[in-house]
Design a protein around this motif. Structure first.
Motif, mmCIF file in Angstrom:
data_model
loop_
_atom_site.group_PDB
_atom_site.id
_atom_site.type_symbol
_atom_site.label_atom_id
_atom_site.label_comp_id
_atom_site.label_asym_id
_atom_site.label_seq_id
_atom_site.Cartn_x
_atom_site.Cartn_y
_atom_site.Cartn_z
ATOM 1 N N ASN A 52 0.874 -1.243 0.083
ATOM 2 C CA ASN A 52 0.028 -0.044 -0.018
ATOM 3 C C ASN A 52 0.787 1.343 -0.175
ATOM 4 O O ASN A 52 1.701 1.637 1.057
ATOM 5 C CB ASN A 52 -0.778 0.057 1.136
ATOM 6 C CG ASN A 52 -1.804 1.123 1.319
ATOM 7 O OD1 ASN A 52 -1.665 2.155 0.510
ATOM 8 N ND2 ASN A 52 -2.716 1.211 2.400
ATOM 9 N N HIS A 63 -10.405 5.385 2.538
ATOM 10 C CA HIS A 63 -9.724 4.260 2.700
ATOM 11 C C HIS A 63 -9.087 3.680 1.560
ATOM 12 O O HIS A 63 -9.346 4.138 0.598
ATOM 13 C CB HIS A 63 -10.600 3.172 3.616
ATOM 14 C CG HIS A 63 -11.632 2.710 2.540
ATOM 15 N ND1 HIS A 63 -12.766 3.385 2.226
ATOM 16 C CD2 HIS A 63 -11.746 1.699 1.715
ATOM 17 C CE1 HIS A 63 -13.332 2.742 1.380
ATOM 18 N NE2 HIS A 63 -12.917 1.483 1.071
ATOM 19 N N GLU A 65 -7.719 0.850 -0.916
ATOM 20 C CA GLU A 65 -8.268 -0.541 -1.358
ATOM 21 C C GLU A 65 -7.317 -0.995 -2.561
ATOM 22 O O GLU A 65 -7.116 -0.091 -3.280
ATOM 23 C CB GLU A 65 -9.700 -0.691 -1.433
ATOM 24 C CG GLU A 65 -10.398 0.279 -2.505
ATOM 25 C CD GLU A 65 -11.754 -0.106 -2.535
ATOM 26 O OE1 GLU A 65 -12.482 -0.109 -1.531
ATOM 27 O OE2 GLU A 65 -12.476 0.074 -3.697
ATOM 28 N N GLN A 66 -7.516 -2.028 -2.832
ATOM 29 C CA GLN A 66 -6.791 -2.723 -4.191
ATOM 30 C C GLN A 66 -7.714 -2.667 -5.149
ATOM 31 O O GLN A 66 -9.015 -3.134 -4.667
ATOM 32 C CB GLN A 66 -6.262 -3.906 -4.011
ATOM 33 C CG GLN A 66 -4.706 -4.009 -3.395
ATOM 34 C CD GLN A 66 -4.114 -5.073 -3.493
ATOM 35 O OE1 GLN A 66 -4.514 -6.311 -3.201
ATOM 36 N NE2 GLN A 66 -2.659 -5.073 -4.365
ATOM 37 N N ARG A 67 -7.737 -2.167 -6.287
ATOM 38 C CA ARG A 67 -8.569 -2.198 -7.267
ATOM 39 C C ARG A 67 -7.943 -2.850 -8.744
ATOM 40 O O ARG A 67 -6.875 -2.889 -8.765
ATOM 41 C CB ARG A 67 -9.085 -0.727 -7.804
ATOM 42 C CG ARG A 67 -9.860 -0.336 -6.419
ATOM 43 C CD ARG A 67 -10.660 0.943 -6.995
ATOM 44 N NE ARG A 67 -11.725 1.196 -6.192
ATOM 45 C CZ ARG A 67 -12.791 1.784 -6.580
ATOM 46 N NH1 ARG A 67 -12.856 2.340 -7.709
ATOM 47 N NH2 ARG A 67 -13.892 1.921 -5.638
ATOM 48 N N TRP A 79 -3.262 0.286 -6.176
ATOM 49 C CA TRP A 79 -3.924 0.931 -4.969
ATOM 50 C C TRP A 79 -4.463 2.138 -5.120
ATOM 51 O O TRP A 79 -4.017 2.817 -6.021
ATOM 52 C CB TRP A 79 -2.803 0.972 -3.975
ATOM 53 C CG TRP A 79 -2.365 -0.196 -3.094
ATOM 54 C CD1 TRP A 79 -1.196 -1.145 -3.545
ATOM 55 C CD2 TRP A 79 -3.152 -0.813 -2.177
ATOM 56 N NE1 TRP A 79 -1.301 -2.058 -2.767
ATOM 57 C CE2 TRP A 79 -2.303 -1.863 -1.874
ATOM 58 C CE3 TRP A 79 -4.217 -0.345 -1.323
ATOM 59 C CZ2 TRP A 79 -2.636 -3.134 -0.798
ATOM 60 C CZ3 TRP A 79 -4.509 -1.355 -0.226
ATOM 61 C CH2 TRP A 79 -3.882 -2.547 0.165
#
Length: 163
Positions: A52, A63, A65-67, A79
């Motif tokens: 991250n 927040h 998050e992985q996409r 990220w």
């Protein structure tokens, strides 16, 4: 200033695509004994994003998050910072979302699918994929309103660099 922002946005997207293509090619070679045999879609692994890059940034209303994006039909994970669910579900009208650094007056960009955008209309489109912009400004805000008058826009979420 806008040329620098556009260059930074293009560099992030191109780097993501380039790194993803290299990893996919390596994985395809390892998964198949013959280079001429096609690799079935289910055996292709999505590129795994690094750790991250937003770690160490103070987040309020956001927040990490992985996409996954699909440039040229190949999965590339990355990220991103997105709005928390409670903020994303609120009703917004009469403006647009924009990324703003109040200390310098600079604007950042959001990644809408795989296209850098300075403003987006929907809270689900608030996707920040440029850790460099956040790390080079002590405070970055997602604001909702008119980018021409950022001081009058509503601050929706913030990212603060701890120095």
């Amino acid at each position: 200033m806008s040329l620098r922002i556009a260059f930074r946005a293009a560099a992030v997207v191109l780097t993501t695509v380039a790194l993803g293509g290299h990893t996919l090619a390596s994985g395809a070679q390892a998964a198949t004994p013959s280079l001429s045999a096609p690799v079935p879609a289910q055996t292709r692994a999505a590129t795994v994003a690094a750790d991250n890059p937003f770690e160490g940034i103070g987040l309020s209303g956001l927040h990490a998050e992985q996409r996954t994006m699909w440039p040229a039909g190949n999965p590339v994970q990355y990220w991103a910072l997105v709005l928390n669910t409670d903020l994303a579900e609120q009703e917004y009208s009469g403006g647009t979302f924009f990324l703003y650094a109040p200390a310098t007056g600079e604007f950042g960009w959001f990644l809408d699918t795989d296209i850098p955008q300075h403003t987006v209309d929907a809270p689900a489109q608030v996707v920040i994929a440029d850790p460099g912009f956040l790390k080079t400004h002590p405070r970055v805000e997602i604001r909702y309103g008119t980018p021409d008058r950022p001081e009058q826009a509503r601050t929706v979420a913030t990212a603060t660099t701890r120095r």
